[in-house]
Design a protein around this motif. Structure first.
Motif, PDB file in Angstrom:
ATOM      1  N   ALA A 142     -41.906  43.820 -10.709  1.00  0.00           N
ATOM      2  CA  ALA A 142     -41.849  44.723  -9.562  1.00  0.00           C
ATOM      3  C   ALA A 142     -41.710  43.916  -8.278  1.00  0.00           C
ATOM      4  CB  ALA A 142     -43.102  45.597  -9.501  1.00  0.00           C
ATOM      5  N   ALA A 143     -41.100  44.533  -7.270  1.00  0.00           N
ATOM      6  CA  ALA A 143     -40.902  43.842  -5.993  1.00  0.00           C
ATOM      7  C   ALA A 143     -40.946  44.843  -4.848  1.00  0.00           C
ATOM      8  CB  ALA A 143     -39.562  43.101  -5.972  1.00  0.00           C
ATOM      9  N   MET A 144     -41.557  44.422  -3.742  1.00  0.00           N
ATOM     10  CA  MET A 144     -41.543  45.197  -2.509  1.00  0.00           C
ATOM     11  C   MET A 144     -40.629  44.486  -1.517  1.00  0.00           C
ATOM     12  SD  MET A 144     -44.567  45.993   0.310  1.00  0.00           S
ATOM     13  CE  MET A 144     -45.551  47.037  -0.765  1.00  0.00           C
ATOM     14  N   ILE A 145     -39.646  45.223  -1.010  1.00  0.00           N
ATOM     15  CA  ILE A 145     -38.713  44.701  -0.025  1.00  0.00           C
ATOM     16  C   ILE A 145     -38.920  45.450   1.283  1.00  0.00           C
ATOM     17  CG2 ILE A 145     -36.311  44.192   0.523  1.00  0.00           C
ATOM     18  CD1 ILE A 145     -37.297  42.862  -2.054  1.00  0.00           C
ATOM     19  N   LEU A 146     -39.164  44.723   2.360  1.00  0.00           N
ATOM     20  CA  LEU A 146     -39.298  45.319   3.685  1.00  0.00           C
ATOM     21  C   LEU A 146     -38.124  44.893   4.559  1.00  0.00           C
ATOM     22  CD1 LEU A 146     -43.088  44.918   4.556  1.00  0.00           C
ATOM     23  CD2 LEU A 146     -41.908  46.917   3.644  1.00  0.00           C
ATOM     24  N   PHE A 147     -37.738  45.769   5.477  1.00  0.00           N
ATOM     25  CA  PHE A 147     -36.612  45.505   6.362  1.00  0.00           C
ATOM     26  C   PHE A 147     -37.090  45.379   7.801  1.00  0.00           C
ATOM     27  CE2 PHE A 147     -35.053  47.883   2.726  1.00  0.00           C
ATOM     28  CZ  PHE A 147     -33.955  47.134   2.333  1.00  0.00           C
ATOM     29  N   GLY A 148     -36.574  44.358   8.484  1.00  0.00           N
ATOM     30  CA  GLY A 148     -36.882  44.161   9.897  1.00  0.00           C
ATOM     31  C   GLY A 148     -35.737  43.460  10.577  1.00  0.00           C
ATOM     32  N   GLY A 149     -35.127  44.118  11.564  1.00  0.00           N
ATOM     33  CA  GLY A 149     -33.977  43.528  12.233  1.00  0.00           C
ATOM     34  C   GLY A 149     -32.835  43.324  11.258  1.00  0.00           C
ATOM     35  N   THR A 151     -32.929  41.280   8.708  1.00  0.00           N
ATOM     36  CA  THR A 151     -33.484  40.555   7.568  1.00  0.00           C
ATOM     37  C   THR A 151     -34.210  41.486   6.608  1.00  0.00           C
ATOM     38  OG1 THR A 151     -33.798  38.603   8.978  1.00  0.00           O
ATOM     39  CG2 THR A 151     -34.982  38.634   6.881  1.00  0.00           C
ATOM     40  N   ALA A 152     -34.004  41.230   5.310  1.00  0.00           N
ATOM     41  CA  ALA A 152     -34.783  41.872   4.249  1.00  0.00           C
ATOM     42  C   ALA A 152     -35.787  40.856   3.733  1.00  0.00           C
ATOM     43  CB  ALA A 152     -33.870  42.335   3.125  1.00  0.00           C
ATOM     44  N   TYR A 153     -37.048  41.271   3.602  1.00  0.00           N
ATOM     45  CA  TYR A 153     -38.124  40.369   3.207  1.00  0.00           C
ATOM     46  C   TYR A 153     -38.688  40.770   1.851  1.00  0.00           C
ATOM     47  CZ  TYR A 153     -38.196  39.079   8.172  1.00  0.00           C
ATOM     48  OH  TYR A 153     -37.851  38.658   9.434  1.00  0.00           O
ATOM     49  N   TYR A 154     -38.761  39.813   0.944  1.00  0.00           N
ATOM     50  CA  TYR A 154     -39.448  40.024  -0.325  1.00  0.00           C
ATOM     51  C   TYR A 154     -40.933  39.788  -0.061  1.00  0.00           C
ATOM     52  CZ  TYR A 154     -41.009  39.026  -5.136  1.00  0.00           C
ATOM     53  OH  TYR A 154     -41.690  39.024  -6.330  1.00  0.00           O
ATOM     54  N   LEU A 155     -41.653  40.866   0.234  1.00  0.00           N
ATOM     55  CA  LEU A 155     -43.031  40.735   0.704  1.00  0.00           C
ATOM     56  C   LEU A 155     -44.030  40.554  -0.432  1.00  0.00           C
ATOM     57  CD1 LEU A 155     -44.864  40.837   3.252  1.00  0.00           C
ATOM     58  CD2 LEU A 155     -45.210  43.260   2.724  1.00  0.00           C
ATOM     59  N   MET A 156     -43.809  41.241  -1.532  1.00  0.00           N
ATOM     60  CA  MET A 156     -44.838  41.291  -2.574  1.00  0.00           C
ATOM     61  C   MET A 156     -44.172  41.552  -3.915  1.00  0.00           C
ATOM     62  SD  MET A 156     -48.070  43.946  -2.652  1.00  0.00           S
ATOM     63  CE  MET A 156     -48.401  43.632  -0.915  1.00  0.00           C
ATOM     64  N   GLY A 157     -44.692  40.963  -4.966  1.00  0.00           N
ATOM     65  CA  GLY A 157     -44.121  41.218  -6.275  1.00  0.00           C
ATOM     66  C   GLY A 157     -44.957  40.601  -7.372  1.00  0.00           C
ATOM     67  N   GLY A 158     -44.557  40.847  -8.597  1.00  0.00           N
ATOM     68  CA  GLY A 158     -45.258  40.298  -9.743  1.00  0.00           C
ATOM     69  C   GLY A 158     -44.617  40.785 -11.021  1.00  0.00           C
ATOM     70  N   GLY A 159     -45.186  40.346 -12.141  1.00  0.00           N
ATOM     71  CA  GLY A 159     -44.603  40.730 -13.416  1.00  0.00           C
ATOM     72  C   GLY A 159     -45.611  40.708 -14.547  1.00  0.00           C
ATOM     73  N   ASP A 160     -45.236  41.338 -15.634  1.00  0.00           N
ATOM     74  CA  ASP A 160     -46.058  41.390 -16.836  1.00  0.00           C
ATOM     75  C   ASP A 160     -45.882  40.078 -17.594  1.00  0.00           C
ATOM     76  OD1 ASP A 160     -47.184  41.860 -19.346  1.00  0.00           O
ATOM     77  OD2 ASP A 160     -46.582  43.969 -19.346  1.00  0.00           O
ATOM     78  N   PRO A 161     -46.967  39.318 -17.794  1.00  0.00           N
ATOM     79  CA  PRO A 161     -46.842  38.028 -18.483  1.00  0.00           C
ATOM     80  C   PRO A 161     -46.351  38.152 -19.916  1.00  0.00           C
ATOM     81  CG  PRO A 161     -49.149  38.624 -18.206  1.00  0.00           C
ATOM     82  CD  PRO A 161     -48.356  39.583 -17.383  1.00  0.00           C
ATOM     83  N   ASN A 162     -46.470  39.338 -20.508  1.00  0.00           N
ATOM     84  CA  ASN A 162     -45.962  39.540 -21.864  1.00  0.00           C
ATOM     85  C   ASN A 162     -44.443  39.571 -21.917  1.00  0.00           C
ATOM     86  OD1 ASN A 162     -48.556  39.787 -23.091  1.00  0.00           O
ATOM     87  ND2 ASN A 162     -48.698  41.887 -22.333  1.00  0.00           N
ATOM     88  N   HIS A 163     -43.807  39.662 -20.741  1.00  0.00           N
ATOM     89  CA  HIS A 163     -42.343  39.732 -20.684  1.00  0.00           C
ATOM     90  C   HIS A 163     -41.776  38.662 -19.761  1.00  0.00           C
ATOM     91  CE1 HIS A 163     -42.666  43.494 -22.860  1.00  0.00           C
ATOM     92  NE2 HIS A 163     -43.438  44.008 -21.910  1.00  0.00           N
ATOM     93  N   ARG A 164     -42.434  37.530 -19.682  1.00  0.00           N
ATOM     94  CA  ARG A 164     -42.020  36.493 -18.733  1.00  0.00           C
ATOM     95  C   ARG A 164     -40.654  35.905 -19.071  1.00  0.00           C
ATOM     96  NH1 ARG A 164     -46.590  32.142 -17.752  1.00  0.00           N
ATOM     97  NH2 ARG A 164     -45.296  31.695 -15.938  1.00  0.00           N
ATOM     98  N   LYS A 165     -40.237  35.982 -20.338  1.00  0.00           N
ATOM     99  CA  LYS A 165     -38.972  35.372 -20.760  1.00  0.00           C
ATOM    100  C   LYS A 165     -37.803  36.348 -20.773  1.00  0.00           C
ATOM    101  CE  LYS A 165     -41.234  31.837 -23.583  1.00  0.00           C
ATOM    102  NZ  LYS A 165     -41.345  31.207 -24.940  1.00  0.00           N
ATOM    103  N   SER A 166     -38.038  37.558 -20.274  1.00  0.00           N
ATOM    104  CA  SER A 166     -36.977  38.574 -20.339  1.00  0.00           C
ATOM    105  C   SER A 166     -35.954  38.444 -19.223  1.00  0.00           C
ATOM    106  CB  SER A 166     -37.594  39.982 -20.297  1.00  0.00           C
ATOM    107  OG  SER A 166     -38.112  40.270 -19.002  1.00  0.00           O
TER     108      SER A 166
END
Length: 239
Positions: A142-149, A151-166
């Motif tokens: 998952a990822a949170m993208i914020l917009f300002g001016g 620029t697009a910012y990848y502010l926050m994200g993460g993933g399920d460790p059971n699917h790290r190789k996908s």
């Protein structure tokens, strides 16, 4: 210009309320922290990666490292992942939290905190909550993208460790870049001083860009908070 910056920064920071700890990451365009040095603040340099022109996705793709392109193709062709909008803030946070729990760390935010960010950003149509997953709805990243001016910012994200190789994380950010290319000219990965994350961001071919972290501990509690942050960073780097 420098004299005006000194005047404005001194006036602004003189009005801050008393706090145990001040800690802020400055925008990459803000370079002059000297007035704060004179006021007892400290600084450390951190780094982010920025794609300076995402209006040409073909060029972005060509400048990626081969391993990153392979990860994206793996997600698309082997795991048949697709990218969609998160069904809820709770779903987004649940996916992100798994990255912390894998390392034995307590997530630094809860659903209500993220909901406030989302609500404020949605008032300005300045956010996307994106999830990469399988056709049955199982989220991998998952990822949170914020917009300002511009620029697009990848502010926050993460993933399920059971699917790290996908390849989900790489595919998700590639789709985010494509989505943002019609609205923003720059994509900022929002940096990380954690070595594996830095290596992951670097794979997208962005420009390494320094920025200031400004801080000042005003009390013993503030110093303790700084030490706690340093401990958490060391745990993350080992994870």
């Amino acid at each position: 210009m420098i004299a005006r910056e000194k005047k404005l920064l001194t006036e602004l920071y003189s009005q801050l309320p008393h706090c145990d700890l001040y800690l802020q990451n400055w925008h990459v365009s803000q370079l002059n922290w000297l007035p704060l040095y004179w006021m007892g603040y400290k600084q450390t340099t951190a780094y982010t990666y920025r794609l300076e022109n995402i209006s040409d996705p073909g060029q972005v793709w060509a400048e990626m490292e081969q391993n990153t392109r392979n990860d994206i193709r793996r997600g698309q062709e082997r795991y048949h992942l697709t990218v969609r909008q998160a069904m809820s803030v709770a779903e987004f946070v649940s996916v992100c939290n798994k990255s912390f729990l894998r390392q034995g760390l307590t997530p630094p935010y809860d659903v209500s905190f993220v909901e406030r960010i989302v609500l404020a950003a949605r008032e300005h149509a300045a956010i996307e909550l994106m999830v990469a997953g399988t056709s049955d709805g199982t989220p991998h990243a998952a990822a949170m993208i914020l917009f300002g001016g511009d620029t697009a910012y990848y502010l926050m994200g993460g993933g399920d460790p059971n699917h790290r190789k996908s390849g989900a994380a790489s595919l998700l950010l590639w789709e985010a870049i494509l989505s943002c290319s019609g609205r923003s000219s720059i994509f900022d990965f929002e940096g990380s001083m954690i070595e594996p994350i830095e290596r992951f961001f670097r794979g997208f071919g962005g420009q390494m860009t320094p920025y200031h972290t400004i801080y000042k501990a005003n009390t013993l509690k503030g110093h303790g908070m700084l030490l706690a942050q340093a401990w958490k960073r060391s745990r993350s780097q080992k994870g």
